[in-house]
Design a protein around this motif. Sequence first.
Motif, PDB file in Angstrom:
ATOM      1  N   GLY A  68      -6.017  -6.991  -9.796  1.00  7.51           N
ATOM      2  CA  GLY A  68      -4.781  -7.212  -9.060  1.00  7.51           C
ATOM      3  C   GLY A  68      -4.677  -6.438  -7.776  1.00  7.51           C
ATOM      4  N   SER A  69      -5.778  -5.949  -7.217  1.00  5.72           N
ATOM      5  CA  SER A  69      -5.727  -5.114  -6.041  1.00  5.72           C
ATOM      6  C   SER A  69      -6.072  -5.915  -4.795  1.00  5.72           C
ATOM      7  CB  SER A  69      -6.691  -3.940  -6.194  1.00  5.72           C
ATOM      8  OG  SER A  69      -6.391  -3.218  -7.360  1.00  5.72           O
ATOM      9  N   SER A  70      -5.620  -5.428  -3.664  1.00  2.02           N
ATOM     10  CA  SER A  70      -5.946  -6.056  -2.391  1.00  2.02           C
ATOM     11  C   SER A  70      -6.420  -4.994  -1.430  1.00  2.02           C
ATOM     12  CB  SER A  70      -4.721  -6.775  -1.820  1.00  2.02           C
ATOM     13  OG  SER A  70      -3.723  -5.827  -1.471  1.00  2.02           O
ATOM     14  N   ALA A  71      -7.088  -5.421  -0.364  1.00  2.00           N
ATOM     15  CA  ALA A  71      -7.646  -4.465   0.597  1.00  2.00           C
ATOM     16  C   ALA A  71      -6.555  -3.620   1.218  1.00  2.00           C
ATOM     17  CB  ALA A  71      -8.425  -5.203   1.668  1.00  2.00           C
ATOM     18  N   ALA A  72      -5.397  -4.205   1.403  1.00  2.00           N
ATOM     19  CA  ALA A  72      -4.319  -3.452   2.034  1.00  2.00           C
ATOM     20  C   ALA A  72      -3.730  -2.420   1.092  1.00  2.00           C
ATOM     21  CB  ALA A  72      -3.228  -4.410   2.496  1.00  2.00           C
ATOM     22  N   ALA A  73      -3.840  -2.663  -0.211  1.00  2.24           N
ATOM     23  CA  ALA A  73      -3.168  -1.791  -1.166  1.00  2.24           C
ATOM     24  C   ALA A  73      -3.983  -0.556  -1.509  1.00  2.24           C
ATOM     25  CB  ALA A  73      -2.854  -2.555  -2.450  1.00  2.24           C
ATOM     26  N   LEU A  74      -5.332  -0.662  -1.500  1.00  2.86           N
ATOM     27  CA  LEU A  74      -6.156   0.426  -1.993  1.00  2.86           C
ATOM     28  C   LEU A  74      -6.571   1.371  -0.870  1.00  2.86           C
ATOM     29  CD1 LEU A  74      -8.527  -1.284  -4.557  1.00  2.86           C
ATOM     30  CD2 LEU A  74      -6.444  -0.003  -4.981  1.00  2.86           C
ATOM     31  N   ARG A  75      -6.442   2.671  -1.132  1.00  4.26           N
ATOM     32  CA  ARG A  75      -6.961   3.691  -0.226  1.00  4.26           C
ATOM     33  C   ARG A  75      -8.012   4.482  -0.989  1.00  4.26           C
ATOM     34  NH1 ARG A  75      -6.392   4.335   5.038  1.00  4.26           N
ATOM     35  NH2 ARG A  75      -5.815   6.532   4.977  1.00  4.26           N
ATOM     36  N   PHE A  76      -9.113   4.793  -0.334  1.00  2.00           N
ATOM     37  CA  PHE A  76     -10.113   5.627  -0.969  1.00  2.00           C
ATOM     38  C   PHE A  76     -10.376   6.845  -0.101  1.00  2.00           C
ATOM     39  CE2 PHE A  76     -12.818   3.045   1.818  1.00  2.00           C
ATOM     40  CZ  PHE A  76     -13.602   4.017   2.418  1.00  2.00           C
ATOM     41  N   ALA A  77     -10.920   7.874  -0.730  1.00  2.00           N
ATOM     42  CA  ALA A  77     -11.365   9.054   0.006  1.00  2.00           C
ATOM     43  C   ALA A  77     -12.574   9.633  -0.692  1.00  2.00           C
ATOM     44  CB  ALA A  77     -10.258  10.097   0.090  1.00  2.00           C
ATOM     45  N   VAL A  78     -13.521  10.084   0.119  1.00  2.00           N
ATOM     46  CA  VAL A  78     -14.705  10.753  -0.389  1.00  2.00           C
ATOM     47  C   VAL A  78     -14.767  12.125   0.254  1.00  2.00           C
ATOM     48  CG1 VAL A  78     -17.220  10.741  -0.513  1.00  2.00           C
ATOM     49  CG2 VAL A  78     -15.954   8.596  -0.714  1.00  2.00           C
TER      50      VAL A  78
END
Length: 904
Positions: A381-391
């Motif tokens: 149920g995720s979209s590119a606009a909704a997910l934030r990632f960090a490394v």
Amino acid sequence: MANRPPDLLLLDGNSLAYRAFFALPESIATSRGEPTNAIFGFSSMLVKMRELLGHVPTAVAWDAGLSGRAEIYPQYKAQRAKKPDLLRAQWPHLAPIAEAFGFANVSLEGYEADDVIGSLAVKSREKGLRTVIVTGDRDIFQLIDPEGMVAVMATGRGITDTKTYDRDAVIERYGLPPELIPDFYGLKGDTSDNIPGVPGIGDKTAAQLLQQFGDLETILSSIDQVSGAKRKENLAAHAEDARISRELARIRTDLPVELDLDALLRAQPDAQVLRETFQRFELRDPWRRLEPLLDGDGRPSGPAGKAVELPVREVALDEISAILTPFDAPVGGGTAAAEARRPVALALVEPTEKAQEGGQLFDPDAAPSDGEAAASPDAAGSSAAALRFAVARLDGDAQPIELLIGGCATPAELVAAVGDRPVVCHDAKALDTVPEQVSHDTLLAAYLLEPQRRGYPLDELADELNLAVQVEDVAGATAARIALVAIDQRERLASTGMDRLLHDVELPLVRVLRDMEREGIRMSAPRLEAVAAEVRAEIATLEEQIQADAGRPFTIGSPKQLGEVLFEELGLSKKRRGKTGFSTDARVLQAIRDEHPIVPRIERWRELSTLAKTYLDVLPQLARADPESRIHTTFGQTVAQTGRLNSSDPNLQNVPVRTALGRRIRECFEAAPGKVLLSCDYSQVELRILAYYAHEETLRKAFREDRDVHTATAMSVFGVPADELDAGQRSKAKMVNYGIAYGLTDFGLADRLDIPREEAKEMIEAYFAEFTGVKGFIDSTIEQAKEAGEVRTYFGRRRLIPELKARNPQVRGLGERYAVNTVIQGTAADIMKLAMIGVRRALDAGGFETKMILTIHDELLLEGPEHEMAEVRALVEREMIAPWTEDPPLRVEGGVGRTWVEAK
């Protein structure tokens, strides 16, 4: 007084401290084993004051003597025991906590806190200050004045239960004005302070006499008008006792004690000291409530804290691999072969509006109690606009040096972008796609280090290290915290010898559990609904019969109403008293089952109602909601202190197996079309572990030779050969075998077997006489736990046992059972975890289609094509036995079938 905050708060420090100590379990302690129940309760009360009233100038009064009362009456408070050792250990920390809140600690040598409070209350009233006194003592009601300038906030049974009394409230409660409280105590006395009063006069009679005559002296001068010969006699004989009691209860208001009110008005909480103190004593819940109330954020500033500022770069998902590639190169002159690749800390969050505003990882309204990331996204149920990632990249000194932040569509894409580099994360299972190369999980590490905690939120773990991460982005701050917490945890795990437990057991298990959750187990909703309809019909019939037996309608599920029916109206035997009357628990009903037909009906009603509520009303809906009619439970790794896994939403570990109805429910769990189920179950694994630790050759030999261990025990205890044993003797031996190592007493054994207590005592004595090693193991385990404050499983899992230091013998007994149970059950739990990892690897290596789908304590359930079952069964049995190489060996029993019951 209730319309606005008071001008001054006066707290009775001794009263609050003692109330906190006795209201909370003595087992409350830090992860280092230090007792903190009084500290926790006292701090919680101070936080409660802040929540209710805001920051109000406050003084905390402490006892420093008896105010000359012992000279008036030498027995005053003489019956009181010395301050308990556990409270004495915590006492020095209470006043500094009050000071950190910005409160003044006040005492006067030779005088009690009540008198200090009384004197300060009068002085404050004269200065026009509205004062509230906070205490658990009711005699202080006498200080409440007619003008409403002094009120009392009385604490109740709970540490934060309070009720504020003004003059009208005192009159409503006692039928007397506050100024008559000393006369009231003069008549009734006070056992807690050893104030004698007049024999035979309690609260009700004292209030009635004062209402009738006006005051104590008038009563004593009008004894002939008092009703009741005995009452007259007691008043005449104890008139002087009544006068002395009144003086003992009268609070002094003329002590030479002062407060610097201007300084109190200026005083503010020391956020940094409070933070450090609450962290020092692991007061997590009070701190969560207090931190938002402080003027600042309660975070450290200056050299005392570890403020972390990191360079941040916005990157695209496909850039991660290229950016991190140079990071694999050797650092500091080492060689690539000699130096392992350094890990990256990975964070993936689905920001909520609250999270974006507050810079927090978790949505507070959605975060579950065990600290798992409710905000962690689901791939579907995720979209590119909704997910934030960090490394977060880590340098050669294991410090994060840069944050790469961007967006992505699914967790799987991010995991793929990171590649095969070692990954550090918080709750890897919540990422949905679990990286194969997870090298550290801060959630699991925190659980190993402190299994007694109720939850492991990342922000909380970071805050406890005084980490103030200066990153606005939610995902970036998360990744930085994960990296820094992991660094600290690795050192602590190594120092406690649990680093191998993390890397060899808990981390490899994550992917196993996540895949099992995805697989789920198929259920026939129509068949279970048919069972449910029969059960509901039987429940309705039972309700009619039970209420007919009772002669009236009542709520069967109410222990209070049920107790009234059974013991007051039907006159059945009363056993144990509970909180709301005589107990109606399962053991009580079992003991009185033959006294009336209503009892077995109630037992059956309870069994059916529980099963209906837990399974029959829930599981069919879950099955119908799944495209393949499969139930998907969630396995918890961070719940049980013994290391056992738990199952939730729904809980599939407690589906009954021994009852006919339980088997019918299990029959509804079935294999998918074209497949079968394989059930593999350890045979008496905990008894085998006990035999190993106890060095009991009789038990070991029985297990080695695959003989019935309960028969062997019965032969030894009852001294008869196997062919002369009856079923009852074997049943008794079985109960002793399973219960004795966990603290089963003669009373408990008598209760369970429905035999005389003397017979139960003789059985236990005979058992220990025959199996001296078991007794030695129990005693030595408890003794070592008392000395070390902890126990360890065979594989090194640690559990602190603060209950062993408790003053209450029942709590200490609980700690003793925890100690022995953890060694045995915790070792069994570790064996099962290692077995699951081994089975998964073997299945993957063999290319089998069969998969693990469920674990229920000592049982593994698998699903696959029938043609694989012979080979898979041998594989599973081999891998389940493999983790344990001690004597006696383990044994696994397996079965195959279309349904769970057939396989079992």
